[in-house]
Design a protein around this motif. Structure first.
Motif, PDB file in Angstrom:
ATOM      1  N   GLY A  12       0.872  -1.173   0.000  1.00  0.00           N
ATOM      2  CA  GLY A  12       0.000   0.000   0.000  1.00  0.00           C
ATOM      3  C   GLY A  12       0.910   1.223   0.000  1.00  0.00           C
ATOM      4  N   MET A  14       2.100   2.869   2.336  1.00  0.00           N
ATOM      5  CA  MET A  14       3.116   2.745   3.381  1.00  0.00           C
ATOM      6  C   MET A  14       4.205   1.754   2.976  1.00  0.00           C
ATOM      7  SD  MET A  14       3.816   4.202   6.036  1.00  0.00           S
ATOM      8  CE  MET A  14       2.982   4.788   7.470  1.00  0.00           C
ATOM      9  N   ASN A  33       3.135  -8.430  -2.952  1.00  0.00           N
ATOM     10  CA  ASN A  33       1.843  -7.826  -2.644  1.00  0.00           C
ATOM     11  C   ASN A  33       0.754  -8.688  -3.279  1.00  0.00           C
ATOM     12  OD1 ASN A  33       0.451  -5.457  -1.468  1.00  0.00           O
ATOM     13  ND2 ASN A  33      -0.293  -5.186  -3.559  1.00  0.00           N
ATOM     14  N   ARG A  34      -0.408  -8.761  -2.597  1.00  0.00           N
ATOM     15  CA  ARG A  34      -1.523  -9.562  -3.139  1.00  0.00           C
ATOM     16  C   ARG A  34      -1.835  -9.130  -4.575  1.00  0.00           C
ATOM     17  NH1 ARG A  34      -7.211  -8.887  -0.217  1.00  0.00           N
ATOM     18  NH2 ARG A  34      -6.695  -6.748  -0.796  1.00  0.00           N
ATOM     19  N   LEU A  67       0.478  -4.310   6.101  1.00  0.00           N
ATOM     20  CA  LEU A  67      -0.856  -4.662   5.605  1.00  0.00           C
ATOM     21  C   LEU A  67      -1.894  -3.808   6.320  1.00  0.00           C
ATOM     22  CD1 LEU A  67      -0.210  -8.500   5.782  1.00  0.00           C
ATOM     23  CD2 LEU A  67      -0.200  -7.103   3.702  1.00  0.00           C
ATOM     24  N   THR A  68      -3.133  -3.876   5.859  1.00  0.00           N
ATOM     25  CA  THR A  68      -4.195  -3.060   6.450  1.00  0.00           C
ATOM     26  C   THR A  68      -4.301  -3.289   7.955  1.00  0.00           C
ATOM     27  OG1 THR A  68      -5.386  -3.155   4.382  1.00  0.00           O
ATOM     28  CG2 THR A  68      -6.653  -2.516   6.318  1.00  0.00           C
ATOM     29  N   ASP A  69      -4.269  -4.546   8.363  1.00  0.00           N
ATOM     30  CA  ASP A  69      -4.341  -4.880   9.786  1.00  0.00           C
ATOM     31  C   ASP A  69      -3.774  -6.288   9.986  1.00  0.00           C
ATOM     32  OD1 ASP A  69      -6.305  -6.536   8.764  1.00  0.00           O
ATOM     33  OD2 ASP A  69      -7.954  -5.266   9.452  1.00  0.00           O
ATOM     34  N   LEU A  92       4.304  -3.999  10.805  1.00  0.00           N
ATOM     35  CA  LEU A  92       4.072  -2.562  10.958  1.00  0.00           C
ATOM     36  C   LEU A  92       2.636  -2.193  10.583  1.00  0.00           C
ATOM     37  CD1 LEU A  92       7.473  -1.154   9.632  1.00  0.00           C
ATOM     38  CD2 LEU A  92       6.789  -1.677  11.976  1.00  0.00           C
ATOM     39  N   VAL A 121       4.022   8.065  11.471  1.00  0.00           N
ATOM     40  CA  VAL A 121       4.059   9.088  10.411  1.00  0.00           C
ATOM     41  C   VAL A 121       3.350   8.557   9.169  1.00  0.00           C
ATOM     42  CG1 VAL A 121       6.143  10.274  11.139  1.00  0.00           C
ATOM     43  CG2 VAL A 121       6.334   8.244   9.685  1.00  0.00           C
ATOM     44  N   PRO A 123       3.081   7.968   4.969  1.00  0.00           N
ATOM     45  CA  PRO A 123       4.116   7.474   4.052  1.00  0.00           C
ATOM     46  C   PRO A 123       5.182   8.528   3.703  1.00  0.00           C
ATOM     47  CG  PRO A 123       1.966   6.673   3.364  1.00  0.00           C
ATOM     48  CD  PRO A 123       1.718   7.604   4.523  1.00  0.00           C
ATOM     49  N   TYR A 169       0.734   3.129  20.398  1.00  0.00           N
ATOM     50  CA  TYR A 169       0.164   3.645  19.143  1.00  0.00           C
ATOM     51  C   TYR A 169      -1.285   4.080  19.361  1.00  0.00           C
ATOM     52  CZ  TYR A 169      -1.322   3.724  14.260  1.00  0.00           C
ATOM     53  OH  TYR A 169      -1.831   4.099  13.047  1.00  0.00           O
TER      54      TYR A 169
HETATM   55  P1  NDP Z   1      -3.411   0.110   2.846  1.00  0.00           P
HETATM   56  O1  NDP Z   1      -4.649  -0.352   3.506  1.00  0.00           O
HETATM   57  O2  NDP Z   1      -3.487   1.002   1.684  1.00  0.00           O
HETATM   58  O3  NDP Z   1      -2.462  -1.118   2.398  1.00  0.00           O
HETATM   59  C1  NDP Z   1      -2.940  -2.316   2.544  1.00  0.00           C
HETATM   60  C2  NDP Z   1      -2.011  -3.401   2.077  1.00  0.00           C
HETATM   61  O4  NDP Z   1      -2.533  -4.563   2.709  1.00  0.00           O
HETATM   62  C3  NDP Z   1      -2.069  -3.614   0.586  1.00  0.00           C
HETATM   63  O5  NDP Z   1      -0.824  -4.091   0.166  1.00  0.00           O
HETATM   64  C4  NDP Z   1      -3.137  -4.699   0.454  1.00  0.00           C
HETATM   65  O6  NDP Z   1      -2.995  -5.512  -0.670  1.00  0.00           O
HETATM   66  C5  NDP Z   1      -2.853  -5.503   1.705  1.00  0.00           C
HETATM   67  N1  NDP Z   1      -4.004  -6.283   2.134  1.00  0.00           N
HETATM   68  C6  NDP Z   1      -5.132  -5.857   2.754  1.00  0.00           C
HETATM   69  N2  NDP Z   1      -5.956  -6.868   2.989  1.00  0.00           N
HETATM   70  C7  NDP Z   1      -5.339  -7.977   2.518  1.00  0.00           C
HETATM   71  C8  NDP Z   1      -5.673  -9.346   2.473  1.00  0.00           C
HETATM   72  N3  NDP Z   1      -6.831  -9.792   2.970  1.00  0.00           N
HETATM   73  N4  NDP Z   1      -4.781 -10.202   1.926  1.00  0.00           N
HETATM   74  C9  NDP Z   1      -3.620  -9.760   1.424  1.00  0.00           C
HETATM   75  N5  NDP Z   1      -3.238  -8.479   1.440  1.00  0.00           N
HETATM   76  C10 NDP Z   1      -4.088  -7.603   1.975  1.00  0.00           C
HETATM   77  O7  NDP Z   1      -2.598   0.701   4.027  1.00  0.00           O
HETATM   78  P2  NDP Z   1      -1.319   1.677   4.093  1.00  0.00           P
HETATM   79  O8  NDP Z   1      -0.272   1.245   3.145  1.00  0.00           O
HETATM   80  O9  NDP Z   1      -1.768   3.077   4.065  1.00  0.00           O
HETATM   81  O10 NDP Z   1      -0.904   1.342   5.578  1.00  0.00           O
HETATM   82  C11 NDP Z   1      -0.428   0.071   5.968  1.00  0.00           C
HETATM   83  C12 NDP Z   1      -0.445  -0.010   7.480  1.00  0.00           C
HETATM   84  O11 NDP Z   1       0.282   1.086   8.023  1.00  0.00           O
HETATM   85  C13 NDP Z   1      -1.852   0.056   8.081  1.00  0.00           C
HETATM   86  O12 NDP Z   1      -1.948  -0.840   9.151  1.00  0.00           O
HETATM   87  C14 NDP Z   1      -1.946   1.467   8.573  1.00  0.00           C
HETATM   88  O13 NDP Z   1      -2.816   1.580   9.681  1.00  0.00           O
HETATM   89  C15 NDP Z   1      -0.520   1.759   8.976  1.00  0.00           C
HETATM   90  N6  NDP Z   1      -0.236   3.185   8.963  1.00  0.00           N
HETATM   91  C16 NDP Z   1      -0.573   3.931   7.860  1.00  0.00           C
HETATM   92  C17 NDP Z   1      -0.382   5.289   7.860  1.00  0.00           C
HETATM   93  C18 NDP Z   1      -0.753   6.092   6.649  1.00  0.00           C
HETATM   94  O14 NDP Z   1      -0.743   7.327   6.756  1.00  0.00           O
HETATM   95  N7  NDP Z   1      -1.060   5.487   5.518  1.00  0.00           N
HETATM   96  C19 NDP Z   1       0.193   5.978   9.032  1.00  0.00           C
HETATM   97  C20 NDP Z   1       0.581   5.102  10.100  1.00  0.00           C
HETATM   98  C21 NDP Z   1       0.336   3.763  10.063  1.00  0.00           C
HETATM   99  P3  NDP Z   1      -3.682  -5.115  -2.071  1.00  0.00           P
HETATM  100  O15 NDP Z   1      -2.807  -4.081  -2.698  1.00  0.00           O
HETATM  101  O16 NDP Z   1      -3.721  -6.383  -2.850  1.00  0.00           O
HETATM  102  O17 NDP Z   1      -5.065  -4.587  -1.750  1.00  0.00           O
END
Ligand code: NDP
Length: 290
Positions: A12, A14, A33-34, A67-69, A92, A121, A123, A169
């Protein structure tokens, strides 16, 4: 030259920023990545694109998960668990302390170690000075990989309990979200009276910048469990919040946020804290959920 290797799973915004920061520092970065197409840009910059999570994990002793969570990690476990043995998983993804603890135990069953991290922070802050991430898990594992983790942000190790990074956090998140919503609530009142965000900006900033002084003043009293009404009294605070709620109602606006605050003040009054400081409300907040 010997290059250090690292795996980044989850691309994602991040994860992409993180993989990019490692590439910039000369790491050999394996990504997965998925939705594989999200790895294309990084591959063009020199990252190695794994076709399965298992292959990505196998490439390096350390894997960063973004990942998302935590549930998303379990969603990819089928393809990943075969190469978990002996690996350090730095998760993370943000979630609850309980999820982090469960995951540490789950990974231990596969011979892997969890370092949980809470990134503070967006990304754009990855790889830049002044950014910070909370970490928790085994200290020896943290120390062994600190240099690599420092490529992303500076590191703030909170302790062995894997839940601690997420605990800190979430402590920061409750302040962030309620503060930002209190700002929006004030702005709704401003807008209802023709005052723009731009016109309100200086006042909002001044107010928020005054808060550290209050926190510092009340800190020793809170740690001592003392709430003397020498500088503020709950009865006074209650009247103040009532005026806030009435001001919203007079403007025809939903006072939901200050109304929730007023609810807490009233509970404090009912519990006999009228002559104590508003900090006595923490005694209500500390009560176990009914
Ligand atoms: P996103 O939700 O945009 O990224 C999600 C990632 O998780 C993608 O690579 C997605 O894959 C993958 N994913 C989600 N569900 C699944 C699943 N069921 N199976 C496989 N892969 C999955 O989040 P961010 O990149 O913005 O953030 C990542 C983490 O960092 C989160 O936990 C967020 O809370 C934390 N964070 C983010 C901040 C921000 O400002 N963005 C700040 C601080 C922390 P796919 O591409 O295939 O959908």
């Amino acid at each position: 030259r010997h290059r250090k290797g690292v795996t980044v799973i989850g691309l994602g915004p991040m994860g992409q920023a993180m993989a990019g920061a490692f590439l910039k520092q000369g790491y050999e970065v394996t990504v997965w990545n998925r939705t594989l197409s999200k790895a294309d840009k990084l591959a063009a910059q020199g990252a190695l694109k794994a076709t399965t999570a298992e292959e990505a994990l196998a490439a390096n002793p350390l894997a960063i998960l973004s990942l998302t969570d935590y549930d998303a990690m379990y969603a990819i476990r089928e393809s990943a668990q075969g190469s978990l043995n002996g690996k350090v998983i730095v998760n993370l993804s943000s979630d609850t302390p309980a999820k982090a603890r469960q995951t540490a135990a789950w990974l231990a069953g596969y011979g892997a170690v969890l370092l949980a991290g809470g990134v503070q922070v967006p990304p754009s802050g990855i790889g830049t000075p002044g950014s910070s991430t909370f970490y928790s898990g085994p200290i020896s594992v943290f120390e062994a990989h600190k240099e690599t983790l420092n490529v992303l942000t500076s590191t703030d190790y909170r302790g062995e309990d894997p839940g601690l990074a997420m605990l800190y956090y979430q402590m920061q998140m409750v302040i962030f979200w309620t503060s930002m919503l209190s700002y929006l609530q004030a702005l709704a009142l401003a807008n209802a009276h023709g005052i723009t965000a731009e016109q309100y900006l200086a006042y909002a900033k001044e107010n928020i910048l005054s808060l550290p002084n209050f926190i510092e003043f009340y800190t020793p009293r809170l740690d001592a469990g003392e709430h003397p009404g020498d500088v503020d009294r709950l009865a006074m605070g209650t009247a103040s919040v009532e005026h806030v709620v009435h001001t919203f109602e007079d403007a025809g606006l939903d006072p939901s946020l200050p109304a929730a605050v007023l609810g807490l003040f009233r509970q404090g009054m009912e519990k006999g804290h009228a002559a104590d400081s508003f900090t006595s409300l923490i005694e209500i907040m500390k009560q176990p959920m009914a």
